[in-house]
Design an enzyme around this catalytic site. Sequence first.
Site, PDB file in Angstrom:
ATOM      1  N   SER A  31       0.825  -1.204   0.000  1.00 45.91           N
ATOM      2  CA  SER A  31       0.000   0.000   0.000  1.00 45.91           C
ATOM      3  C   SER A  31       0.863   1.258   0.000  1.00 45.91           C
ATOM      4  O   SER A  31       2.037   1.243   0.363  1.00 45.91           O
ATOM      5  CB  SER A  31      -0.893   0.022   1.234  1.00 45.91           C
ATOM      6  N   GLU A  76       6.890  -0.356  -4.336  1.00 44.50           N
ATOM      7  CA  GLU A  76       5.906  -0.305  -5.427  1.00 44.50           C
ATOM      8  C   GLU A  76       4.559  -0.192  -4.741  1.00 44.50           C
ATOM      9  O   GLU A  76       4.178  -1.078  -3.989  1.00 44.50           O
ATOM     10  CB  GLU A  76       6.054  -1.573  -6.270  1.00 44.50           C
ATOM     11  N   CYS A 121      -1.536  -4.846  -9.334  1.00 41.81           N
ATOM     12  CA  CYS A 121      -1.020  -3.469  -9.313  1.00 41.81           C
ATOM     13  C   CYS A 121      -1.324  -2.777 -10.634  1.00 41.81           C
ATOM     14  O   CYS A 121      -1.364  -1.551 -10.700  1.00 41.81           O
ATOM     15  CB  CYS A 121       0.492  -3.454  -9.130  1.00 41.81           C
TER      16      CYS A 121
END
Lengths: 525, 525
Positions: free
Chosen positions: B242, B265, B302
């Site tokens: 997150s 990321e 993602c």
Amino acid sequence: MTLTGNLLIGQRAVTGSREAIRAIDPATDQALEPAYAGGTGEHVAQACALAWAAFDEYRETSVEQRAHFLETIAEQIEALGDALIDRAVAETGLPKARIQGERGRTCTQLRTFARVVRAGEWLDVRVDNALPERQPLPRPDLRQRQVALGPVAVFGASNFPLAFSVAGGDTASALAAGCPVVVKAHGAHPGTSELVGQALAQAVKRCGLPEGVFSLLYGAGREVGIALVSDPRIKAVGFTGSRSGGIALCQAAQARPEPIPVYAEMSSINPVFLFDAALHNRGEALAQGFVASLTQGAGQFCTNPGLVIARQGPALQRFVAAASAQVQRAGAQTMLTPGIFSAYATGVGALAENSNAEVAASGQPPQGPNQCQAHLFVTQASAFLADPALQAEVFGAASLVVACDSDAQIRQVAEHLEGQLTATLQLDEADLDSARALLPTLERKAGRILVNGWPTGVEVCDAMVHGGPFPATSDARTTSVGTAAILRFLRPVCYQDFPDGLLPEALRHGNPLQLRRLLDGKREG
Amino acid sequence: MTLTGNLLIGQRAVTGSREAIRAIDPATDQALEPAYAGGTGEHVAQACALAWAAFDEYRETSVEQRAHFLETIAEQIEALGDALIDRAVAETGLPKARIQGERGRTCTQLRTFARVVRAGEWLDVRVDNALPERQPLPRPDLRQRQVALGPVAVFGASNFPLAFSVAGGDTASALAAGCPVVVKAHGAHPGTSELVGQALAQAVKRCGLPEGVFSLLYGAGREVGIALVSDPRIKAVGFTGSRSGGIALCQAAQARPEPIPVYAEMSSINPVFLFDAALHNRGEALAQGFVASLTQGAGQFCTNPGLVIARQGPALQRFVAAASAQVQRAGAQTMLTPGIFSAYATGVGALAENSNAEVAASGQPPQGPNQCQAHLFVTQASAFLADPALQAEVFGAASLVVACDSDAQIRQVAEHLEGQLTATLQLDEADLDSARALLPTLERKAGRILVNGWPTGVEVCDAMVHGGPFPATSDARTTSVGTAAILRFLRPVCYQDFPDGLLPEALRHGNPLQLRRLLDGKREG
């Protein structure tokens, strides 16, 4: 070209409205004309807006256009002639020959980056062709290149008024990568900065580039610098200077809504290890070489040998005696600025008063203002390990000899060091095993390791690393000198299943730029 | 192998003493055995001490040794057989075929890094031979290679229990670079993590490597993670998760006396641009492809397409109608964890209540616990530009269509976006000029740009970029998928005037490793 005292916002000369800076000739303590009134937040915003407007066009200039631009900057700097040399000498107190040499280095550096840009390896082109028949899923066509990060803020350094300043290594490598540059001039040499800035702006104009590719700002204090690093259009920062200054910029960069990388070269005491056989066989010669490196340019180098580490005993005593004699003969030299002189005096004073260190020798006393008197101190390893103050950088011609009980204690001292730009080994054949045992530690501590040389003198070439673990720099993954410096200002972008006509030229089928690509896992010849 | 609920500190299984985590089968909401008691600060320190002790030896293993180690890890993971598949299915609610595919991807990734290690390009060897006759000063012999940064902390991701977890991309690339790894297991799949951790520890043992090369820690909350990132022996961090989690790690890394790089990321909504001709010519097919990408794996990627941008008009209305019909047919799917399900419900609820967005369609209602019901929302560009809440990532199968007045407004929306992992262009021949005009913006915003594909599906290859400007990642200069990921864990060291016997093998005269060096400015063939 005459000096105007103005900021350069793109092609426009603008008069600042904040507190002015004025160069001081450190040899006479006289202020030099003109005054450079500081820029405002609005000036910073204007320069950044121009840089942003120039970015998309500039980053897509061809490698030939960009290389030609770098070469044109070098020509324009050379065209400044003696005016540049004279002004830089007056502003820095450095000898004329040194400034002439530094001009040569600066122009060679620009031309070296022109070669790097043309060679195109910085694009790091990677192509994975589509595999439409692959099971269970086909592979798409994937192509990667490097693109410029965005406008870069560059902070000029005090100690290299040309090579690490307005058109120095940070600017050259950022421009080479395709990034517009906004320079905050160092307050110690505003006139030199303006001359080089005018040359650079002239090159922008001659090459028909958008004016925002380069701007030059002045400002007393940290207001302009912090505003620059905080501007959302700035995407990276290059800095050479003090630890406190570098850390302040890192913190400003991290506090942004979008944090950005800061390449700050900050603090290094550059340990020199004298191994037993070398010390025994050629202690006199080592003392001579060491003191020459220590006192060169009044010790005002990031790579100045501020620490000497060796096993105690008669050989080290002879070395210290010989080095002391050399130091005592060393004449005092004018430092770059009254501020640097005063910081040196404070640092040397603190060592002199430290009960853990002893003055071995002092150089010739000053004959004029702001002159650096060389100093050599000695201490015991046990004291060095216990007292962090003995590891603080003293910028100037001062060094500390640390006498160790044993090889094990030498390793302990090495492990105790903070990150360094360099580490130096003085060794003879019989020392090889001791040196080999120390090497893993030094590889973790320093960006460059030298054998039987002295750390001052930083070559601009492909293999140079002028970098190192914190606090030598804020980013050990990079170098600020040498051709690898361009890699700091790039990021990768991948293009998936693009029609050929939409691809950037570097990635097209048929390889029109003739690059050595990584093609389906194999490097092209 | 049986599950023990223990931490793995090197080769030693250790029982934690803090609050336990326990996997929950999200399809049934049942807790799974065993409990994993959390590690303490002392456990973190032990793992880091072992990693540090292993570092100098591990980073100097030969390329062959290191490649063989990576291949052995893959073999050991495969040897876990169905036990691994069954446990991962139970812990994640993901279908068996998906987990089998992900195991294949994970092992291929390890073998790909073995190939990269053997090829040796990551060493980036640069040699500038001495020029003893050069005037005014001779040039020393300078040689550069890359060395490993140091022990790396890796945080497993929830959504790829194998490929982005204990032996996933971050671990594989760090080990390939020569860095020991300490993994903090994701609390959602502790059993899967233990199995893979045992396989990895077994590979360490079989290859005769020092045990500290790998450790595996568990912990509820952020205590273990922050202690790990704050440990002075950790030199870099890999994280997928997150935005708040990533930013917390970045802040902890910056607050250290020696700041370290964090590769986090974090957050991406992956805009898809539907250009006019494509939308007009094949709106139905686009709707089908889009919803398939949106709902795949309950949208838990993602690179899930969370934003669709197009010009308003009948063609967009037809697309929204067709996509809505697809969404309405989409069955609800079990999400990875109750926490992820609850965050999805909150995010979708906020969009549903936002007066600037309208629900276009909802998928089939849930039939069991933690099931993701797909949602499609629509809004106007003017509202999107005014309301930052519409740009927040909703992790799961929800997407927002932004209707724009004009090409200019599409560009405005694109400029308004935060940094992204991907941007997708759906275009036909007649759209090429519009796409070309948008490309500079997208290159600044995203790490990967796709034409006529869908962003889910991230190939492990040389050209992949799974990265992008903040907040997609904390470091746009890198990728976390693909072979370039190894570059994150390296730094350059320069060796000056070294006798050949003291040089690392990669830098020796005669080039014994047969590397393609950059030799005196020229690339060797």
